[in-house]
Motif scaffolding. Structure first.
Motif, short mmCIF file in Angstrom:
data_model
loop_
_atom_site.label_atom_id
_atom_site.label_comp_id
_atom_site.label_asym_id
_atom_site.label_seq_id
_atom_site.Cartn_x
_atom_site.Cartn_y
_atom_site.Cartn_z
N PRO A 1 0.78 -1.24 0.00
CA PRO A 1 0.00 0.00 0.00
C PRO A 1 0.81 1.29 0.00
N MET A 2 2.15 1.23 0.09
CA MET A 2 2.93 2.44 0.25
C MET A 2 2.68 3.46 -0.85
N TYR A 3 2.88 3.06 -2.10
CA TYR A 3 2.69 3.98 -3.23
C TYR A 3 1.25 4.50 -3.26
N TYR A 4 0.31 3.63 -3.04
CA TYR A 4 -1.09 4.00 -3.16
C TYR A 4 -1.52 4.95 -2.05
N ALA A 5 -0.93 4.82 -0.86
CA ALA A 5 -1.30 5.71 0.24
C ALA A 5 -0.98 7.17 -0.08
N VAL A 6 0.13 7.39 -0.78
CA VAL A 6 0.53 8.75 -1.12
C VAL A 6 -0.25 9.26 -2.34
N VAL A 7 -0.31 8.44 -3.38
CA VAL A 7 -0.97 8.87 -4.61
C VAL A 7 -2.47 9.07 -4.41
N GLY A 8 -3.07 8.32 -3.50
CA GLY A 8 -4.50 8.43 -3.29
C GLY A 8 -4.94 9.61 -2.46
N LEU A 9 -4.01 10.36 -1.86
CA LEU A 9 -4.36 11.47 -0.98
C LEU A 9 -5.30 12.50 -1.61
N PRO A 10 -5.10 12.92 -2.87
CA PRO A 10 -6.01 13.92 -3.45
C PRO A 10 -7.47 13.51 -3.45
N SER A 11 -7.75 12.21 -3.44
CA SER A 11 -9.14 11.77 -3.46
C SER A 11 -9.87 12.06 -2.16
N GLN A 12 -9.13 12.47 -1.13
CA GLN A 12 -9.77 12.79 0.14
C GLN A 12 -10.39 14.19 0.14
N PHE A 13 -9.92 15.07 -0.76
CA PHE A 13 -10.49 16.42 -0.77
C PHE A 13 -10.92 16.87 -2.17
N LEU A 14 -10.72 16.03 -3.18
CA LEU A 14 -11.20 16.30 -4.52
C LEU A 14 -12.05 15.12 -5.00
N SER A 15 -12.80 15.33 -6.04
CA SER A 15 -13.60 14.24 -6.59
C SER A 15 -13.67 14.37 -8.10
N GLY A 16 -14.12 13.31 -8.76
CA GLY A 16 -14.27 13.33 -10.20
C GLY A 16 -12.93 13.38 -10.92
#
Length: 522
Positions: A127-142
């Motif tokens: 999950p290391m790479y995904y934890a960092v790359v996925g961060l924008p999905s917490q405050f942006l959408s679409g």
């Protein structure tokens, strides 16, 4: 512009962490700009397996490190993600169909925020790479969230790639290491960097680890000058270990190649240094965490494929026979394996690869030749061995990009092996360099335009370049705007590269080392 990558004379005069950092920061804007332009040039989810990696990244960012799997090979892992993420498969409607443009993709419903079940083949990956790359999905959408996730991945990759280039420029005799590092940055490397896919991160961290280790080993008698390089080695190694399931192998190859080139004395000196020992401990910790995850999550269990009764020996022989078929993936097989780059681009890089490899094989030092031969054997044998072991369980699944980290490492090892060869000087050498650099700019922009053409109007049976001015699909900022920006950045990069290799006013007379100097620099 020539100060972005200092000249060899400057490198000798101002060694140390500050010079290494300055060189790396100097090239970062160029590398980052090229990667970021690929973020927008390729349609969302048009990179192989990008929907699966995106679903994994968003699920990890929302706190779900691992999902629920059926436990059988090829079973998708079920995770919980927002509805608009779960439906990303429709964005890949053009996959495997080069004539279909990107306008087939339905609108992304950013308002679908309710968590739903989604399947992903990357569910049990580290999950290391995904934890960092996925961060924008917490405050942006679409689409904004997806482009931001791509952008985070591109910037992270640009950091490590810049350190690799900075390390090459910081070696005592940097002409050939710098030149080969530029050859290693193929369109495929930049294309993958602008996507949501850990494949790119393993490539650039392998490069940063190896080149920084070479810089450290070269200065093992005065490690205080390369403290930053030691930190880069530690961080790159720890990140690489936790990138993909096979990344531990690339890490071992990178460290092994550096030790083969420079011998055991530099490695022992690093272990006696407090910072060096701390960075080695960081790598060991990263490897331990990676192995723990592999065992706990059984990351190899989710590989997609179809079981066969093909004998492993037959698969091994076939992979050796198709070595050059898969090598196209080192240069560029874009999209979902549906857009191999034109022959002119392949020819340019194949000639460059051949020149680098032949140069590495012909170096005078036995230790360097052994390293190059070992690297060549690994590039030939690793795909065959891996595919032979897996063929009966999942069939033929190999792609050229899977080996790109190792192939880039092999090229860089050739470049370092060539470090003691005289740097070409004079009017003829400069003229040849100008043509080669101009050719590199030409094939890079050709690759960029070709991929845009594939998605803007499709690769039809007839030549349809002019039809791009009546596009069926437009990327953000338009294909025209992105292409002009890409060409501008490539031009700046070309000027920087040329002035770095041939600094104005430098009168260089190749100096032959004494036997004692040669032994010390081994």
């Amino acid at each position: 512009m020539s100060t972005l990558i200092p000249a060899p004379s400057q490198s000798r005069a101002r060694s140390g962490a500050a010079a290494f950092l300055r060189r790396s920061l100097g090239v970062f804007p160029i590398v980052a700009a090229l990667s970021m332009l690929w973020v927008f040039a390729s349609p969302l989810m048009s990179v192989p397996d990008e929907p699966a990696h995106t679903i994994k990244a968003v699920s990890v960012a929302h706190g779900q490190l691992n999902g629920v799997s059926g436990g059988q090979q090829s079973d998708l892992t079920i995770v919980r993600v927002p509805g608009y993420i779960a439906n990303l498969g429709g964005q890949a409607c053009m996959a495997w169909r080069a004539t279909v443009t990107a306008d087939c993709a339905p609108p992304i419903q950013a308002s679908a925020q309710e968590l739903v079940d989604a399947g992903t083949s990357a569910g049990n990956y580290n999950p290391m790479y995904y934890a960092v790359v996925g961060l924008p999905s917490q405050f942006l959408s679409g689409a904004k969230a997806l482009y931001a996730m791509r952008g985070v991945s591109a910037l992270i990759c640009a950091v490590f790639l810049s350190f690799a280039i900075g390390a090459a420029a910081s070696l005592r005799r940097p002409f050939w290491p710098k030149s080969v590092t530029l050859v290693a940055v193929t369109p495929m490397v930049l294309y993958l960097s602008g996507s949501i896919n850990p494949n790119a991160l393993e490539i650039v961290t392998t490069a940063a680890l190896f080149m920084s280790a070479c810089l450290v080993f070269e200065n093992y008698r005065n490690l205080a000058n390369v403290r930053l390089a030691m930190v880069v080695v530690g961080v790159s190694g720890a990140v690489l270990a936790n990138t993909r399931a096979m990344s531990l192998l690339w890490l071992a190859c990178a460290v092994g190649a550096a030790v083969l080139l420079y011998g055991w004395k530099p490695l022992l000196a690093v272990f006696k240094n407090r910072l060096g020992l701390a960075m080695m401990a960081l790598i060991v910790l990263g490897c331990a965490l990676s192995l723990a995850w592999l065992v706990m999550a059984n990351s190899f269990q989710s590989l997609l494929g179809t079981p066969t009764d093909i004998p492993p020996a037959q698969a091994f022989a076939r992979m050796l026979d198709e070595t050059f078929k898969y090598s196209a993936g080192y240069v560029g097989v874009m999209g979902w394996l549906d857009t191999p780059l034109p022959g002119a681009i392949m020819a340019f890089w194949n000639f460059a690869f051949a020149a680098v490899i032949l140069g590495g094989l012909s170096v005078r030092r036995l230790r360097s030749r052994i390293t190059v031969w070992a690297g060549l054997a690994a590039v030939l044998l690793v795909p065959a061995v891996v595919q032979a072991q897996a063929v009966q369980e999942i069939g033929y699944i190999w792609q050229g990009r899977y080996l790109l980290a190792l192939f880039v490492l092999f090229l860089l090892a050739c470049g370092v092996a060539l470090r003691t060869a005289p740097a070409p000087q004079g009017a003829r050498a400069k003229a040849v360099a100008r043509w080669l650099i101009a050719g590199a700019v030409g094939v890079h922009i050709y690759a960029f335009l070709y991929v845009l053409r594939r998605y803007v109007v499709g690769l039809q049976e007839h030549t349809n370049w002019t039809e791009m001015f009546n596009p069926l699909w437009q990327p953000p900022f338009s294909w025209q705007g992105l292409s002009l920006a890409y060409l501008a950045v490539l031009t700046i990069a070309a000027v920087v590269a040329y002035k770095s290799l041939f600094p104005a006013g430098l009168k260089h007379t190749p100096k032959r080392n004494s036997p004692k100097e040669d032994m010390l620099s081994v």
